[in-house]
Design an enzyme around this catalytic site. Structure first.
Site, PDB file in Angstrom:
ATOM      1  N   HIS A 121       0.872  -1.181   0.000  1.00 41.76           N
ATOM      2  CA  HIS A 121       0.000   0.000   0.000  1.00 41.76           C
ATOM      3  C   HIS A 121       0.907   1.228   0.000  1.00 41.76           C
ATOM      4  CE1 HIS A 121      -2.866   2.905   1.744  1.00 41.76           C
ATOM      5  NE2 HIS A 121      -3.841   2.041   1.504  1.00 41.76           N
ATOM      6  N   ASP A 198       2.810  -4.319   8.129  1.00 42.45           N
ATOM      7  CA  ASP A 198       1.584  -3.534   7.990  1.00 42.45           C
ATOM      8  C   ASP A 198       0.413  -4.521   8.051  1.00 42.45           C
ATOM      9  OD1 ASP A 198      -0.708  -2.396   6.941  1.00 42.45           O
ATOM     10  OD2 ASP A 198       0.276  -1.480   5.210  1.00 42.45           O
ATOM     11  N   GLN A 201      -4.749  -4.941   6.632  1.00 42.60           N
ATOM     12  CA  GLN A 201      -5.694  -5.849   5.958  1.00 42.60           C
ATOM     13  C   GLN A 201      -5.763  -7.214   6.620  1.00 42.60           C
ATOM     14  OE1 GLN A 201      -7.896  -5.337   3.598  1.00 42.60           O
ATOM     15  NE2 GLN A 201      -7.221  -3.234   3.353  1.00 42.60           N
ATOM     16  N   LYS A 224     -10.969  -0.750   9.895  1.00 40.40           N
ATOM     17  CA  LYS A 224     -11.070  -1.954   9.054  1.00 40.40           C
ATOM     18  C   LYS A 224     -11.466  -3.177   9.872  1.00 40.40           C
ATOM     19  CE  LYS A 224      -8.157  -0.078   5.508  1.00 40.40           C
ATOM     20  NZ  LYS A 224      -6.849   0.027   4.841  1.00 40.40           N
ATOM     21  N   CYS A 362      -4.609   2.444  -3.912  1.00 41.42           N
ATOM     22  CA  CYS A 362      -3.388   2.895  -3.230  1.00 41.42           C
ATOM     23  C   CYS A 362      -2.269   1.865  -3.329  1.00 41.42           C
ATOM     24  CB  CYS A 362      -3.648   3.209  -1.748  1.00 41.42           C
ATOM     25  SG  CYS A 362      -4.781   4.557  -1.484  1.00 41.42           S
TER      26      CYS A 362
HETATM   27  C1  LIG Z   1      -5.918   0.781   4.673  1.00 40.94           C
HETATM   28  C2  LIG Z   1      -4.507   0.395   4.576  1.00 40.94           C
HETATM   29  C3  LIG Z   1      -3.496   1.254   4.998  1.00 40.94           C
HETATM   30  C4  LIG Z   1      -3.770   2.634   5.499  1.00 40.94           C
HETATM   31  O1  LIG Z   1      -4.536   2.597   6.646  1.00 40.94           O
HETATM   32  P1  LIG Z   1      -5.156   3.951   7.231  1.00 40.94           P
HETATM   33  O2  LIG Z   1      -6.135   3.449   8.227  1.00 40.94           O
HETATM   34  O3  LIG Z   1      -5.825   4.628   6.072  1.00 40.94           O
HETATM   35  O4  LIG Z   1      -4.068   4.737   7.806  1.00 40.94           O
HETATM   36  C5  LIG Z   1      -2.201   0.800   4.937  1.00 40.94           C
HETATM   37  N1  LIG Z   1      -1.905  -0.410   4.477  1.00 40.94           N
HETATM   38  C6  LIG Z   1      -2.855  -1.264   4.071  1.00 40.94           C
HETATM   39  C7  LIG Z   1      -2.468  -2.631   3.605  1.00 40.94           C
HETATM   40  C8  LIG Z   1      -4.185  -0.887   4.088  1.00 40.94           C
HETATM   41  O5  LIG Z   1      -5.119  -1.727   3.677  1.00 40.94           O
END
Ligand SMILES: *Cc1c(COP(=O)(O)O)cnc(C)c1O
Length: 404
Positions: A121, A198, A201, A224, A362
């Protein structure tokens, strides 16, 4: 027993109409919907004990502080984190990654390598590019293959004594791939390299055990995971967070201030400058309770069933390409139909009340890899149904007829 019709009653938004049709919400990878229990926790906070935390002698402030720290304990239990002070409340994954990346400016030197995957992302690319610009470090990339997985064996040649940090998404938001992060973490650690994962997801679909995983940093966003926007976490191992310089200066993050010098508060307060999102943190705790009451062991198999069903139904559409079709993935289907523009299809679905995401999600490097401007992404959650997938299927057929 998992009863989706019972579950759906918890989500007020699911009974609204969009453009005259019952809402079908398939944009869960962008943000999930919020159950009444979580909404109630926010309302309750503002009704009963809205107050600034950590500094008040009065009862409201103490109640708010307790609830805020209680939320931290819920996060700790949920992710099986060793110590509560290893959890920093942030505004979300983007904030969490920026906090870590900016801290590495202290240790990264010109010519050092930062290792990323080809499927990140933008939130897990841009902060590190800024770090490269600041320090003269070089970004190296673990490549992907057309099937939608990483060429993870290449990590052996990519890791070197110059590598300072590896940062990798647990799950791709664009196509849903679950990455072999256990393997990547083990490899990186064998070279003495730290790893940031990260988890934005992954956390909604995988019960993550951070002690077992052994990631050095992990991030998640509440919105999320059935929680509110504007709140998330950074997990960091204590020894790393202690070394990392503060990201923002302000109240609550210092132990002593004079005009000559300030000394920093202990973890986690060192990274929680200013008044935090108190209501958000409490609601994040309520969302974690909600997910665990439904139970990952109950909803994950159901989400897999939805994914399997949707894959089979969509595969019958002439000219469809599904990206990352055969991989181990979360309930996300990213696709295109012939040369039709994703945006046009998305608009026609929206007219029928069906919310999907179109575009590059993104994650432009993945789109570049496939030589496409974007995809249509339908991402499911445990409150979705097969009937809703059937409705999307019907709407797609209609869209194809209109656009061809
Ligand atoms: C949504 C997402 C982000 C960003 O998260 P925010 O809540 O918008 O800061 C970063 N990495 C991944 C894989 C995402 O799905």
């Amino acid at each position: 027993m998992f009863d989706v019709h019972q579950i759906r009653k918890d989500f007020p938004i699911l009974s609204r109409l969009v453009n005259g049709n019952p809402l079908v919400y398939f944009d869960n990878a962008a943000t999930s919907q919020t159950p009444q229990q979580v909404i109630d926790s926010i309302v309750d906070y503002y009704h009963r004990y809205n107050s600034n935390i950590h500094r008040g002698v009065h009862s409201l402030s103490q109640q708010a502080t307790d609830a805020y720290e209680d939320a931290r304990k819920k996060v700790q239990a949920h992710f099986n984190i060793k110590k509560p002070e290893e959890i920093i409340f942030t505004s979300g994954t983007t904030h969490s990654i920026n906090l870590v990346a900016s801290g590495y400016a202290k240790t990264v030197k010109p010519g050092d390598h930062l290792l990323v995957s080809a499927m990140e992302h933008h939130s897990n690319i841009v902060p590190w590019q800024l770090l490269c610009q600041k320090t003269g470090a070089i970004l190296k990339v673990i490549p992907m293959n057309p099937e939608g997985s990483l060429e993870v064996e290449k990590i052996d040649t990519l890791l070197s004594p110059k590598t300072k940090v590896v940062f990798i998404g647990h799950v791709s938001n664009a196509i849903g791939t679950i990455q072999p992060i256990e393997y990547i973490i083990e490899k990186a650690h064998s070279h003495g390299v730290e790893v940031l994962v990260d988890g934005a997801q992954a956390a909604p679909h995988i019960q993550v055990d951070l002690q077992k995983l052994d990631a050095d940093y992990y991030t998640a966003s509440a919105h999320k995971m059935c929680g509110p926007t504007g709140i998330g976490i950074l997990f960091g191992k204590k020894e790393f967070l202690e070394e990392l310089p503060p990201y923002q200066g302000g109240g609550e993050m210092i132990s002593e201030v004079t005009f000559e010098k300030s000394s920093y508060a202990d973890l986690p307060h060192k990274f929680e400058a200013g008044t935090p999102n108190v209501a958000g943190a409490i609601a994040f705790g309520a969302a974690i309770d909600y997910l665990n009451n439904v139970g990952y062991e109950n909803f994950v198999p159901y989400e897999e069933e939805l994914l399997g069903y949707a894959s089979n139904v969509l595969r019958t559409i002439d000219g469809i390409t599904v990206y990352g079709d055969l991989i181990d993935k979360t309930p996300v289907i990213s696709f295109n139909i012939d040369q039709l523009h994703p945006y046009d299809i998305g608009s026609i679905l929206d007219q029928q009340g069906i919310a999907v995401r179109t575009g590059h999600h993104c994650a432009q490097p993945i789109m570049d890899f496939y030589h496409i401007p974007g995809t249509i992404r339908a991402s499911f959650s445990f409150y979705n149904t097969k009937q809703e997938i059937d409705r999307m299927f019907g709407a797609l057929k209609k869209a194809i007829k209109m656009l061809k």
